[in-house]
Design a protein around this motif. Sequence first.
Motif, short mmCIF file in Angstrom:
data_model
loop_
_atom_site.label_atom_id
_atom_site.label_comp_id
_atom_site.label_asym_id
_atom_site.label_seq_id
_atom_site.Cartn_x
_atom_site.Cartn_y
_atom_site.Cartn_z
N HIS A 80 70.20 -29.88 -14.86
CA HIS A 80 70.34 -31.16 -14.17
C HIS A 80 69.41 -32.18 -14.81
CE1 HIS A 80 67.02 -29.21 -12.06
NE2 HIS A 80 66.76 -30.30 -11.35
N ASP A 84 61.30 -32.36 -15.16
CA ASP A 84 60.79 -31.04 -15.55
C ASP A 84 61.83 -30.25 -16.36
OD1 ASP A 84 62.22 -31.04 -13.11
OD2 ASP A 84 61.54 -29.02 -12.67
N ASP A 167 67.36 -24.85 -10.38
CA ASP A 167 66.41 -24.93 -9.27
C ASP A 167 66.70 -23.97 -8.11
OD1 ASP A 167 64.53 -26.69 -10.21
OD2 ASP A 167 65.48 -28.48 -9.38
N GLN A 224 64.57 -21.69 -12.71
CA GLN A 224 63.74 -22.60 -13.53
C GLN A 224 62.29 -22.67 -13.05
OE1 GLN A 224 63.82 -26.64 -12.90
NE2 GLN A 224 62.71 -27.08 -14.80
N HIS A 225 62.05 -22.29 -11.82
CA HIS A 225 60.66 -22.20 -11.32
C HIS A 225 60.49 -20.84 -10.64
CE1 HIS A 225 60.33 -26.59 -11.67
NE2 HIS A 225 61.50 -26.66 -11.08
#
Length: 253
Positions: A80, A84, A167, A224-225
């Motif tokens: 997206h 970050d 995310d 992603q995190h």
Amino acid sequence: MTLKVRNPVVVAENGDVRFVWLGLDESEAEKGILANQYLLVADGEALLVDPGGYYVFERVYKNVVKYVDPEKVVGVFYSHQDPDVTGSLNIIEDFFPNAKVYVSAIWTRFLPHLGAVAGVKMVELPDTGATIRLGKRNLEAIPAHFLHSPGHFNLYVPDLKLLFTGDIGAAVFPEGEWYLYVENFDEHAKYMEWFHKRFMACRKALDKWLARVEKLDLEVIAPQHGAIFTGENTRRFIEWLRSLGPVGADILG
Ligand SMILES: [Fe+2]
Ligand SMILES: [Fe+2]
């Protein structure tokens, strides 16, 4: 407390296909939210997956070239539009001259605001999803809209039974805590709950995504995190999302 520099890790591998987590300098948490960057290599070609912002780029680049020549990086996949994810777009062309950028069609007119991207070829991913070719393989860009971004895609790698979820599955670690793989799911869920309640747009979007993802053959979920889910924890993560209740706009006010 000693902040460590973590080396890249091959997360999944099958023949000529490998998915690499691109390392971390724990001091990055002092500047912004920790994020995972990945490299997918297939048959000698490579795709960068959510390469991240400007201040992590040097570490990302140094780790990429341990696995592949920069000329062989033929694509960059952006889940997206967030900083970050895309913050290094204006230097991608200088370091990876053959890379096309794959991103939701709704974001291609916004990303040029990041800087000099005149020479970057953008490939618009339609809302319904797309197949991305890498080496001799087909990858699937799977719609995950409103989770949280209105133009958000996951990337499924059939050869590895691996889903990169952007995310979705993000965890925010407390200071001093970090690990690459989820081991204790119940403890880990505490680090995911706030993010999913606050960022995911609504229950309807989550349920639509769950219906899609439950049909996939899955061994690895890489967000992603936060940390990576493998084996039984992929199923537990999906169950956790199903039982999370209302999120985002559903609980406004
Ligand atoms: Fe985001
Ligand atoms: Fe993010």
